[in-house]
Design a protein around this motif. Sequence first.
Motif, short mmCIF file in Angstrom:
data_model
loop_
_atom_site.label_atom_id
_atom_site.label_comp_id
_atom_site.label_asym_id
_atom_site.label_seq_id
_atom_site.Cartn_x
_atom_site.Cartn_y
_atom_site.Cartn_z
N VAL A 264 25.75 20.61 -1.05
CA VAL A 264 27.17 20.85 -1.36
C VAL A 264 27.30 21.87 -2.48
O VAL A 264 28.12 22.80 -2.41
N LEU A 265 26.49 21.74 -3.53
CA LEU A 265 26.57 22.68 -4.64
C LEU A 265 26.21 24.08 -4.19
O LEU A 265 26.87 25.06 -4.56
N ASP A 266 25.17 24.22 -3.37
CA ASP A 266 24.77 25.54 -2.88
C ASP A 266 25.91 26.18 -2.10
O ASP A 266 26.19 27.37 -2.27
N GLU A 267 26.58 25.39 -1.26
CA GLU A 267 27.71 25.93 -0.50
C GLU A 267 28.86 26.31 -1.44
O GLU A 267 29.49 27.37 -1.26
N ALA A 268 29.15 25.46 -2.42
CA ALA A 268 30.26 25.74 -3.34
C ALA A 268 30.01 27.00 -4.16
O ALA A 268 30.94 27.76 -4.45
N LEU A 269 28.76 27.23 -4.53
CA LEU A 269 28.43 28.41 -5.35
C LEU A 269 28.51 29.71 -4.56
O LEU A 269 28.72 30.78 -5.14
N HIS A 270 28.35 29.64 -3.25
CA HIS A 270 28.31 30.86 -2.43
C HIS A 270 29.49 31.01 -1.49
O HIS A 270 29.62 32.05 -0.83
N SER A 271 30.36 30.02 -1.41
CA SER A 271 31.48 30.08 -0.47
C SER A 271 32.64 30.87 -1.06
O SER A 271 32.90 30.80 -2.26
N PRO A 272 33.40 31.60 -0.22
CA PRO A 272 34.61 32.26 -0.71
C PRO A 272 35.78 31.30 -0.88
O PRO A 272 36.82 31.68 -1.41
N PHE A 273 35.61 30.05 -0.42
CA PHE A 273 36.68 29.07 -0.48
C PHE A 273 36.58 28.24 -1.76
O PHE A 273 35.52 28.17 -2.40
N ALA A 274 37.68 27.58 -2.12
CA ALA A 274 37.71 26.74 -3.31
C ALA A 274 36.73 25.58 -3.16
O ALA A 274 36.47 25.10 -2.06
N ALA A 275 36.21 25.12 -4.31
CA ALA A 275 35.18 24.08 -4.29
C ALA A 275 35.67 22.80 -3.64
O ALA A 275 34.92 22.15 -2.90
N ASP A 276 36.93 22.41 -3.88
CA ASP A 276 37.40 21.16 -3.28
C ASP A 276 37.47 21.26 -1.76
O ASP A 276 37.24 20.27 -1.05
N SER A 277 37.75 22.46 -1.24
CA SER A 277 37.75 22.65 0.21
C SER A 277 36.34 22.53 0.77
O SER A 277 36.13 21.94 1.83
N VAL A 278 35.37 23.07 0.05
CA VAL A 278 33.97 22.97 0.48
C VAL A 278 33.53 21.51 0.51
O VAL A 278 32.92 21.05 1.47
N VAL A 279 33.85 20.78 -0.56
CA VAL A 279 33.45 19.38 -0.64
C VAL A 279 34.12 18.56 0.46
O VAL A 279 33.47 17.75 1.15
N SER A 280 35.42 18.76 0.68
CA SER A 280 36.14 18.01 1.70
C SER A 280 35.58 18.28 3.09
O SER A 280 35.41 17.37 3.91
N ILE B 194 28.44 12.51 -5.29
CA ILE B 194 28.21 13.91 -4.91
C ILE B 194 29.30 14.80 -5.48
O ILE B 194 29.03 15.83 -6.12
N ALA B 195 30.56 14.41 -5.26
CA ALA B 195 31.67 15.25 -5.70
C ALA B 195 31.68 15.40 -7.22
O ALA B 195 31.79 16.51 -7.74
N GLU B 196 31.55 14.28 -7.94
CA GLU B 196 31.63 14.35 -9.40
C GLU B 196 30.47 15.14 -10.00
O GLU B 196 30.64 15.89 -10.96
N THR B 197 29.27 15.00 -9.41
CA THR B 197 28.12 15.74 -9.93
C THR B 197 28.28 17.23 -9.67
O THR B 197 27.97 18.06 -10.55
N VAL B 198 28.75 17.59 -8.50
CA VAL B 198 28.98 19.01 -8.19
C VAL B 198 30.05 19.59 -9.11
O VAL B 198 29.89 20.68 -9.67
#
Length: 234
Positions: free
Chosen positions: A16-32, A49-53
């Motif tokens: 999840v963190l790897d996706e959030a760091l490289h995604s053009p979308f907002a982190a909450d969208s990536v997590v959801s 997972i969410a809180e740690t990310v």
Amino acid sequence: MTTRLTPVLMNHAERVLDEALHSPFAADSVVSHYFRERRQLGHWERGFIAETVYTVLRRRRSLEARCLGEVTPRRLLLAALACAQGLNRRELEPVLGNGEGEWLARAKAVRLDEMSVAERLELPDWLQQALSLRMVPDELEVLAQSLNQPAPLDLRVNTLKAEREAMLAALRADGIAADACTLSPLGIRLAGKPSLARHPRFLDGSIEVQDEGSQLLGFLVQPKRGEMVADFCA
């Protein structure tokens, strides 16, 4: 939160963190999106997972400094768990690989006064420099600390269906720690992030998730019957 770390759970957080760091979308969208694709994850696992990310994203500057030039999603997570969330070596042992315990000890040994001002305040260099022209150091530190706090979970009571005091009593009876908001007469602030999606009071429309600040805006603009208020989030 009782910590039950496993390699599988750590792998989920890492992905999840790897996706959030490289995604053009907002982190909450990536997590959801990640959770929608993996419905087998339970409430506790999703919360961890969410809180740690989000901890890594809030504290990224100082955590990168602790990585000592070897920045990876996994090392950011380990540093966050040990240095930001306070897990000890025994709690982390189930997920540590060869040499990671020694590396983590070095990461924890990095002192805040060894970091740059921007790293210590968790700000981009350009923003720290711009704010430093407008604020004295103590003011900037207070601002940075407030920006790095997790947002509280606020509810708005639908007064067509319930009164706030009755709703507070109902939530507390269900084991949910709740207090009246200090400014909004309709607001309830929860302790932690309990799951509300299936709560009967949420399902029947008696409560809705809404920040206290947004609730106050409704009172400030005082809409009349037939008017509409558009709340555009940043």
